[in-house]
Every structure is written in C-alpha cells, then in structure tokens.
Design a protein around this motif. Structure first.
Motif, PDB file in Angstrom:
ATOM      1  N   ASN A  80       0.849  -1.193   0.000  1.00 38.97           N
ATOM      2  CA  ASN A  80       0.000   0.000   0.000  1.00 38.97           C
ATOM      3  C   ASN A  80       0.887   1.247   0.000  1.00 38.97           C
ATOM      4  OD1 ASN A  80      -2.254   1.609   0.108  1.00 38.97           O
ATOM      5  ND2 ASN A  80      -2.602   1.320   2.305  1.00 38.97           N
ATOM      6  N   THR A  81       1.545   1.466  -1.143  1.00 37.67           N
ATOM      7  CA  THR A  81       2.463   2.598  -1.263  1.00 37.67           C
ATOM      8  C   THR A  81       2.607   2.963  -2.727  1.00 37.67           C
ATOM      9  OG1 THR A  81       4.679   3.411  -0.682  1.00 37.67           O
ATOM     10  CG2 THR A  81       4.544   1.125  -1.447  1.00 37.67           C
ATOM     11  N   PHE A  82       3.315   4.073  -2.955  1.00 37.91           N
ATOM     12  CA  PHE A  82       3.665   4.449  -4.317  1.00 37.91           C
ATOM     13  C   PHE A  82       4.744   3.474  -4.806  1.00 37.91           C
ATOM     14  CE2 PHE A  82       5.939   7.387  -7.317  1.00 37.91           C
ATOM     15  CZ  PHE A  82       4.940   7.363  -8.279  1.00 37.91           C
ATOM     16  N   ALA A  84       7.481   3.655  -6.111  1.00 37.87           N
ATOM     17  CA  ALA A  84       8.897   3.979  -5.872  1.00 37.87           C
ATOM     18  C   ALA A  84       9.469   3.251  -4.657  1.00 37.87           C
ATOM     19  CB  ALA A  84       9.075   5.488  -5.704  1.00 37.87           C
ATOM     20  N   SER A  85       8.636   2.995  -3.632  1.00 38.21           N
ATOM     21  CA  SER A  85       9.135   2.328  -2.415  1.00 38.21           C
ATOM     22  C   SER A  85       9.637   0.925  -2.716  1.00 38.21           C
ATOM     23  CB  SER A  85       8.046   2.221  -1.339  1.00 38.21           C
ATOM     24  OG  SER A  85       7.274   3.369  -1.242  1.00 38.21           O
ATOM     25  N   ALA A  86       9.108   0.304  -3.767  1.00 38.40           N
ATOM     26  CA  ALA A  86       9.528  -1.055  -4.141  1.00 38.40           C
ATOM     27  C   ALA A  86      10.556  -1.015  -5.277  1.00 38.40           C
ATOM     28  CB  ALA A  86       8.310  -1.874  -4.573  1.00 38.40           C
ATOM     29  N   SER A 161       7.944   9.912   2.941  1.00 33.87           N
ATOM     30  CA  SER A 161       7.530  10.877   1.914  1.00 33.87           C
ATOM     31  C   SER A 161       6.290  11.665   2.324  1.00 33.87           C
ATOM     32  CB  SER A 161       7.237  10.147   0.600  1.00 33.87           C
ATOM     33  OG  SER A 161       8.419   9.611   0.060  1.00 33.87           O
ATOM     34  N   HIS A 162       5.444  11.051   3.176  1.00 35.00           N
ATOM     35  CA  HIS A 162       4.203  11.717   3.607  1.00 35.00           C
ATOM     36  C   HIS A 162       4.356  12.386   4.968  1.00 35.00           C
ATOM     37  CE1 HIS A 162       1.605   8.493   1.282  1.00 35.00           C
ATOM     38  NE2 HIS A 162       2.510   9.068   0.521  1.00 35.00           N
ATOM     39  N   ALA A 163       5.520  12.255   5.587  1.00 35.91           N
ATOM     40  CA  ALA A 163       5.515  12.402   7.045  1.00 35.91           C
ATOM     41  C   ALA A 163       6.416  13.485   7.628  1.00 35.91           C
ATOM     42  CB  ALA A 163       5.854  11.059   7.675  1.00 35.91           C
ATOM     43  N   ALA A 195       9.288  21.619  -5.832  1.00 30.31           N
ATOM     44  CA  ALA A 195       8.829  21.205  -7.175  1.00 30.31           C
ATOM     45  C   ALA A 195       9.112  19.711  -7.361  1.00 30.31           C
ATOM     46  CB  ALA A 195       9.409  22.032  -8.301  1.00 30.31           C
ATOM     47  N   GLU A 196      10.345  19.349  -7.656  1.00 33.99           N
ATOM     48  CA  GLU A 196      10.802  17.971  -7.515  1.00 33.99           C
ATOM     49  C   GLU A 196      11.886  18.022  -6.448  1.00 33.99           C
ATOM     50  OE1 GLU A 196       9.620  15.307  -8.958  1.00 33.99           O
ATOM     51  OE2 GLU A 196       8.688  15.977 -10.827  1.00 33.99           O
ATOM     52  N   GLY A 197      11.988  16.971  -5.661  1.00 34.99           N
ATOM     53  CA  GLY A 197      13.067  16.966  -4.682  1.00 34.99           C
ATOM     54  C   GLY A 197      12.838  15.937  -3.598  1.00 34.99           C
ATOM     55  N   GLY A 198      13.932  15.577  -2.955  1.00 32.68           N
ATOM     56  CA  GLY A 198      13.851  14.632  -1.853  1.00 32.68           C
ATOM     57  C   GLY A 198      15.066  14.756  -0.972  1.00 32.68           C
TER      58      GLY A 198
END
Ligand SMILES: *Cc1c(COP(=O)(O)O)cnc(C)c1O
Length: 389
Positions: A80-82, A84-86, A161-163, A195-198
C-alpha cells in the motif's frame, strides 16, 4: 464551480522572492542554499546528516545502494504505497517482496512482518532491507519493526515521503532512532515542496558520506577520501565509486528552505482540517482515519473507507460523483503487487488481502493547508449526496 483538489502546494511571495534571489546569484546549483536547506531539515528532524537530492525516488535508490543492497538480496515493503518504495530494490538488482497492511492503520503490519520473517529464516531468504512507509503521514509501529530488525538482522529505510513534520512517541519523524536512513519527498502534493526533490537523512557518518558520493557521480574533492598519491593541483578530484547525477538545484533548495519555515503551521492546519472532518462526517457510513496514540500524523492525506455493506452506491460511483461535483478525490494506493509490471514478476491478486480490501473501499478526500472551511463543507455535502444515492 471551482475545483477542489485532494492536495496542492502553497506558494507565498516570500517563496517567490527566495527563488528569485538565487536566480540573481552566482550559483544556480551546488551552491550554499543546498547546505542551508539540508541543515534546516536536519535540525527539525533532529538528525546529524541530511543529503538533498532531486526526488524521493533517487533518495530511496541511493539509500539502498549505501546499505549495499544488490543482486541476491531482498527488500520488503508494504503493497500500500507508491511504486517507488519497491522499485528502488529493482534498480539495485535486488528482489522485492511485500508484507500486508494492518487493517486499522493501513501501515505495514508488524505481526504479518514477524510471521513472514520466521518463515523466511527457515529457507534462508531474510530481507536485507525493510522499507516501512508512513502512509498519510501516520508513523508505522517503528519500535516493533526496529525490534524485529535487531532480531532478524535487517536494515530499515523509512519512506517518510508523507511524514515530514509528524512525530512518533513525541519525537520528530526522521530522527533515526528506529532506522538507518529516512527519506522525505518534496513533490508539490507533499507537505512542503521544492517542485521535484527529496532528502535522505541518517545519523551514521559513513552512510552520509556514501549518500553524498552516490548523489554526484561517486566523485569526491575530500583528500581524506581519495586513493593513492595525491600530488596533483587544486583542480583535482577523484571518482571513487559509481554514482549518479541526483543533485537538487539551489533554486529548488531556496523554495524548500522558505517553505520549511511554515512546516509547523502547515501541520497544525492539517490537524484542524482533520478535526473538522471528524465532526462533518461523524454520522456517515464511512470509516474515518484512526490515529494511534503514539503518533502525531503529518496528515499528508485524509483517507476515508466506505462501509460498502451499509450503502447503496459502489465505491466507483461514490468516487465518480465526487469528481463530477468538482471534488478531485484520489486513491492512495493501488496495491503495488497488482501492477502489471509486478504481476510479471510473479505477484497476483489475492496475495495481500488487507491491502486489496483497503483499495476497494478507500478514497483520499481533499487535505491541504489552503483548503477553506467553505470548501470542506462542499466536500462533506458532495460525499453525503454521493453516498445517499
Ligand atoms: C511521493 C512518494 C514517493 C516518491 O517521491 P518523489 O519525490 O516523487 O520521487 C515515494 N514514496 C511515497 C510513499 C510517496 O508518496
């Protein structure tokens, strides 16, 4: 009729000024604003190191590489994730497996994780990395997952990512108490944006160095990291590993740093909106998001579940009615293992029943700091109409 989106960014004049200042400066990328943003995030998260990159997806990739994930290894995450996590495991040539969700929190279920670990140990197929995802911003049961990590010897990458801005047992998400590396996303629908980033956060000096190298071609200018005789000039650098160009720009970092100043206000406002939804929707045949007492959610999303046995319309009908009423609801997430790409790897419908049941009932209704009370009332009214038909 104005459209109400499920999530959206908030850009102020201060944000715009901060970006323009960088545009007028010498460094559009690899300048001082990146480090300022990294220090700012590290400070609010209560961690030693933060490495800014061009997306959370890149952060997940280099986190796996820094932890030596490779062919023959396994990474486990929640379905139950996007995606990308996998996907990050597959980028490294490793394999992916999933652990079903807890039906109450919708996060990776520690009980299911333990049961699967016991079985995996018997056949010598324990994971090297487990990626818990703090869905909607509500932290996973990190104490339990960390204890299992100690017992079965896996490393932990928190997909937060949500937190960003949330707390677990009174401490900020990202402080590394229960994991090796934590990932944040700054995509526009998330809590704050570039915008984009992490970003990848860690308390481990060695991991931080590796993350920094992997972000930029595996190149270093630090003499203490170099190999062999170094008698060249001040231009000299060495490539000591294989890295990527995953760098964030200073333009983006300026936006992030400016947004970061409003993080606490954003999270408080999201909690106000959640409180108001609890009142507005209390009498409806839906399940509202349950909050674990250990958690202070960042409330990236507000997910309701339809009690389908108590209502006439289908999940899809409710969803479409909301959208035609101008309320752009969404669904987080389609279980990753049911994606065609993952089916080709051998996964099938029925593998993770809790995540699949959740998918048949869940709807993400609008949740963002600029949502007005009047808009929230419209969401409540549209939902009441949709369900009552
Ligand atoms: C958004 C998101 C990502 C990917 O973030 P990007 O910054 O867009 O790469 C990864 N995991 C989860 C859970 C997300 O919500």
């Amino acid at each position: 009729m104005t459209i109400i989106r499920y999530g959206q960014q908030d850009i102020t004049q201060d944000d715009i000024n901060a970006v323009v200042d960088v545009l007028k400066s010498v460094n559009l990328t690899q300048g001082p604003t990146i480090s300022a943003f990294e220090r700012g995030v590290a400070q609010i998260a209560g961690i030693r190191h933060a490495v800014a990159v061009n997306s959370a997806t890149s952060a997940l990739h280099i986190a796996c590489l820094a932890l030596d994930l490779g062919p023959g290894d396994w990474l486990w995450t929640t379905p139950n994730t996007f995606v990308a996590s996998a996907n990050c495991a597959l980028y490294c040539g490793a394999s992916v497996d999933f652990v079903d969700i807890d039906p109450i929190t919708y996060n990776l279920c520690p009980g299911a994780l333990e049961a699967k670990l016991v079985e995996a140990e018997k056949i010598g197929r324990l994971p090297k990395i487990v990626v818990p995802v703090h869905l909607t911003g509500q932290p996973c049961d990190m104490a339990a997952i960390h204890a299992l990590g100690q017992r079965f010897g896996f490393r932990i990458v928190e997909d937060a990512s949500h937190a960003i801005g949330g707390r677990y047992r009174g401490e900020p998400i990202g402080n590394g108490r229960y994991s090796d590396i934590t990932i944040f996303s700054f995509h526009p629908v998330k809590i704050i944006t570039t915008a984009e980033g992490g970003m990848a956060l860690t308390n481990d000096d060695r991991l931080a160095t590796r993350l920094g190298l992997l972000r930029s071609h595996g190149i270093t200018r630090e003499p203490e990291l170099m190999e062999g005789q170094i008698d060249d000039g001040s231009w000299y650098y060495q490539q000591i590993t294989l890295g990527y160009n995953y760098r964030m720009t200073d333009i983006q970092a300026a936006l992030g740093l400016s947004q970061l100043a409003r993080l606490d206000d954003y999270i408080s406002r999201r909690h106000e909106i959640a409180g108001r939804y609890r009142m507005l929707l209390a009498d409806m045949p839906i399940t509202l998001p349950w909050q674990h007492p250990d958690s202070y959610s960042a409330y990236h999303l507000y997910v309701i579940r339809l009690q389908l046995e108590n209502i006439a319309p289908s999940h899809r009908e409710v969803f479409e009615h909301m959208r035609t009423s101008g309320v752009m609801v969404n669904l987080h997430y389609i279980p990753v293992h049911t994606q065609p790409y993952y089916r080709r790897l051998g996964f099938k419908a029925g593998d993770y029943p809790q995540a699949e049941k959740y998918y048949r009932e869940a709807i993400s209704i609008p949740m963002h700091p600029t949502l007005t009370d009047a808009e929230q009332d419209r969401v409540g009214k549209a939902l009441r109409e949709a369900i009552g038909r």
